[in-house]
Design a protein around this motif. Structure first.
Motif, PDB file in Angstrom:
ATOM      1  N   ILE A 130       0.813  -1.222   0.000  1.00 63.03           N
ATOM      2  CA  ILE A 130       0.000   0.000   0.000  1.00 63.03           C
ATOM      3  C   ILE A 130       0.844   1.267   0.000  1.00 63.03           C
ATOM      4  O   ILE A 130       0.324   2.359  -0.221  1.00 63.03           O
ATOM      5  CB  ILE A 130      -1.011   0.016   1.176  1.00 63.03           C
ATOM      6  CG1 ILE A 130      -0.303  -0.108   2.527  1.00 63.03           C
ATOM      7  CG2 ILE A 130      -2.061  -1.077   0.974  1.00 63.03           C
ATOM      8  CD1 ILE A 130      -1.229  -0.002   3.741  1.00 63.03           C
ATOM      9  N   ASN A 131       2.148   1.133   0.213  1.00 62.16           N
ATOM     10  CA  ASN A 131       3.037   2.293   0.160  1.00 62.16           C
ATOM     11  C   ASN A 131       3.496   2.622  -1.249  1.00 62.16           C
ATOM     12  O   ASN A 131       3.928   3.739  -1.513  1.00 62.16           O
ATOM     13  CB  ASN A 131       4.271   2.076   1.044  1.00 62.16           C
ATOM     14  CG  ASN A 131       3.950   2.246   2.507  1.00 62.16           C
ATOM     15  OD1 ASN A 131       3.128   3.066   2.880  1.00 62.16           O
ATOM     16  ND2 ASN A 131       4.597   1.463   3.340  1.00 62.16           N
ATOM     17  N   ILE A 152      -6.112   7.039  -0.671  1.00 62.03           N
ATOM     18  CA  ILE A 152      -4.888   6.368  -0.210  1.00 62.03           C
ATOM     19  C   ILE A 152      -3.663   7.084  -0.775  1.00 62.03           C
ATOM     20  O   ILE A 152      -2.712   7.381  -0.055  1.00 62.03           O
ATOM     21  CB  ILE A 152      -4.892   4.876  -0.623  1.00 62.03           C
ATOM     22  CG1 ILE A 152      -5.985   4.113   0.129  1.00 62.03           C
ATOM     23  CG2 ILE A 152      -3.522   4.241  -0.375  1.00 62.03           C
ATOM     24  CD1 ILE A 152      -6.243   2.701  -0.383  1.00 62.03           C
ATOM     25  N   TYR A 155      -3.192  10.426   0.861  1.00 65.48           N
ATOM     26  CA  TYR A 155      -2.683  10.249   2.215  1.00 65.48           C
ATOM     27  C   TYR A 155      -1.172   9.980   2.195  1.00 65.48           C
ATOM     28  O   TYR A 155      -0.419  10.566   2.972  1.00 65.48           O
ATOM     29  CB  TYR A 155      -3.411   9.096   2.923  1.00 65.48           C
ATOM     30  CG  TYR A 155      -2.963   8.901   4.350  1.00 65.48           C
ATOM     31  CD1 TYR A 155      -3.602   9.564   5.392  1.00 65.48           C
ATOM     32  CD2 TYR A 155      -1.889   8.076   4.660  1.00 65.48           C
ATOM     33  CE1 TYR A 155      -3.183   9.400   6.708  1.00 65.48           C
ATOM     34  CE2 TYR A 155      -1.452   7.913   5.963  1.00 65.48           C
ATOM     35  CZ  TYR A 155      -2.105   8.577   6.981  1.00 65.48           C
ATOM     36  OH  TYR A 155      -1.679   8.423   8.276  1.00 65.48           O
ATOM     37  N   ARG A 156      -0.730   9.087   1.275  1.00 61.76           N
ATOM     38  CA  ARG A 156       0.701   8.759   1.172  1.00 61.76           C
ATOM     39  C   ARG A 156       1.521   9.990   0.831  1.00 61.76           C
ATOM     40  O   ARG A 156       2.595  10.212   1.387  1.00 61.76           O
ATOM     41  CB  ARG A 156       0.950   7.706   0.073  1.00 61.76           C
ATOM     42  CG  ARG A 156       0.471   6.339   0.399  1.00 61.76           C
ATOM     43  CD  ARG A 156       0.890   5.297  -0.606  1.00 61.76           C
ATOM     44  NE  ARG A 156       0.822   5.664  -2.009  1.00 61.76           N
ATOM     45  CZ  ARG A 156       0.570   4.811  -2.983  1.00 61.76           C
ATOM     46  NH1 ARG A 156       0.354   3.525  -2.722  1.00 61.76           N
ATOM     47  NH2 ARG A 156       0.545   5.203  -4.233  1.00 61.76           N
ATOM     48  N   PHE A 162       3.004   4.321   5.033  1.00 62.88           N
ATOM     49  CA  PHE A 162       2.339   3.653   6.150  1.00 62.88           C
ATOM     50  C   PHE A 162       3.388   2.812   6.866  1.00 62.88           C
ATOM     51  O   PHE A 162       4.224   2.177   6.220  1.00 62.88           O
ATOM     52  CB  PHE A 162       1.227   2.726   5.641  1.00 62.88           C
ATOM     53  CG  PHE A 162       0.104   3.439   4.923  1.00 62.88           C
ATOM     54  CD1 PHE A 162      -0.893   4.077   5.634  1.00 62.88           C
ATOM     55  CD2 PHE A 162       0.043   3.457   3.541  1.00 62.88           C
ATOM     56  CE1 PHE A 162      -1.931   4.728   4.981  1.00 62.88           C
ATOM     57  CE2 PHE A 162      -0.992   4.093   2.870  1.00 62.88           C
ATOM     58  CZ  PHE A 162      -1.976   4.741   3.603  1.00 62.88           C
ATOM     59  N   ILE A 168      -3.789   2.054   7.383  1.00 63.42           N
ATOM     60  CA  ILE A 168      -4.640   2.395   6.241  1.00 63.42           C
ATOM     61  C   ILE A 168      -6.016   2.875   6.720  1.00 63.42           C
ATOM     62  O   ILE A 168      -6.719   3.575   6.003  1.00 63.42           O
ATOM     63  CB  ILE A 168      -4.759   1.222   5.245  1.00 63.42           C
ATOM     64  CG1 ILE A 168      -5.237   1.760   3.885  1.00 63.42           C
ATOM     65  CG2 ILE A 168      -5.656   0.121   5.787  1.00 63.42           C
ATOM     66  CD1 ILE A 168      -5.066   0.817   2.738  1.00 63.42           C
ATOM     67  N   VAL A 171      -6.958   6.571   6.577  1.00 58.99           N
ATOM     68  CA  VAL A 171      -7.410   7.164   5.323  1.00 58.99           C
ATOM     69  C   VAL A 171      -8.914   7.354   5.386  1.00 58.99           C
ATOM     70  O   VAL A 171      -9.654   6.436   5.770  1.00 58.99           O
ATOM     71  CB  VAL A 171      -7.032   6.258   4.122  1.00 58.99           C
ATOM     72  CG1 VAL A 171      -7.608   6.798   2.829  1.00 58.99           C
ATOM     73  CG2 VAL A 171      -5.525   6.113   4.038  1.00 58.99           C
ATOM     74  N   PHE A 179     -11.069  -2.605   6.226  1.00 62.45           N
ATOM     75  CA  PHE A 179      -9.769  -3.137   6.624  1.00 62.45           C
ATOM     76  C   PHE A 179      -9.826  -4.654   6.774  1.00 62.45           C
ATOM     77  O   PHE A 179      -8.915  -5.358   6.321  1.00 62.45           O
ATOM     78  CB  PHE A 179      -9.282  -2.490   7.926  1.00 62.45           C
ATOM     79  CG  PHE A 179      -7.995  -3.083   8.432  1.00 62.45           C
ATOM     80  CD1 PHE A 179      -6.804  -2.841   7.765  1.00 62.45           C
ATOM     81  CD2 PHE A 179      -7.984  -3.895   9.555  1.00 62.45           C
ATOM     82  CE1 PHE A 179      -5.614  -3.399   8.210  1.00 62.45           C
ATOM     83  CE2 PHE A 179      -6.803  -4.455  10.005  1.00 62.45           C
ATOM     84  CZ  PHE A 179      -5.614  -4.212   9.339  1.00 62.45           C
TER      85      PHE A 179
END
Length: 189
Positions: A130-131, A152, A155-156, A162, A168, A171, A179
């Motif tokens: 997810i990064n 997402i 947010y990054r 993360f 996560i 977010v 999740f």
């Protein structure tokens, strides 16, 4: 004859001055460099140097594991590996992305299919990182559509990587129910 010598001397003198001047100005010109301005909020606040290790492979001159300062970028890791080979296509990678400890960076070849080749996937049994995953890959997760994918990515960009998969949920739009659907399919490695 003396007039000819004077004219020749003047021409030689002027040529020496011109060639010398051109050489001098070329010498004092700064060589082209990458000019990157770091916003105040992104400057390192910690003076203690922390190191990470990344594995650089694929189409690079010297594949291997390299030590970098924490906060280093993909282009720096590839540079330590000697840069791309003639077949290497670094344009398929996000060179500005911050690398994580233990990350594997695979430099794809020009003929390799797709974009962001394997760099966006974790070596953790095919889980989605997810990064680093692009929008298209994030949207393959259950319950994650275009709006949540953009949230997402935003947010990054704003908060950095993360540190654990549970993050996560910070977010907007991703709560415990979402999740629970994706926790076994994601990683932050």
């Amino acid at each position: 004859m003396d007039k000819d010598k004077i004219y020749i001397s003047i021409i030689v003198f002027l040529l020496v001055i011109i060639i010398g001047g051109v050489t001098y100005f070329q010498w004092i010109q700064p060589s082209p460099t990458l000019n990157i301005t770091i916003p105040e909020g992104e400057k390192q606040q910690n003076t203690k140097e922390e190191y990470i290790y990344v594995h650089v492979s694929g189409h690079v001159l010297n594949p291997g594991v390299y030590q970098l300062l924490s906060g280093s970028r993909v282009y720096q890791a590839i540079g330590l590996a000697g840069g791309p080979t003639e077949e290497g296509d670094i344009q398929k990678l996000n060179l500005a992305q911050i690398v994580q400890d233990g990350q594997k960076i695979i430099v794809p070849g020009e003929k390799d299919e797709g974009t962001d080749s394997n760099f966006n996937l974790s070596s953790d049994l095919g889980k989605i990182n997810i990064n680093t995953a692009p929008s298209e890959l994030l949207q393959t997760l259950p319950g994650i559509g275009p709006a949540k994918t953009q949230a997402i990515i935003d947010y990054r960009q704003k908060n950095g990587a993360f540190t654990k998969i549970e993050d996560i949920q910070k977010v907007s739009g991703i709560g415990p129910a979402t999740f629970n659907q994706i926790k076994d399919k994601i990683t932050v490695n």
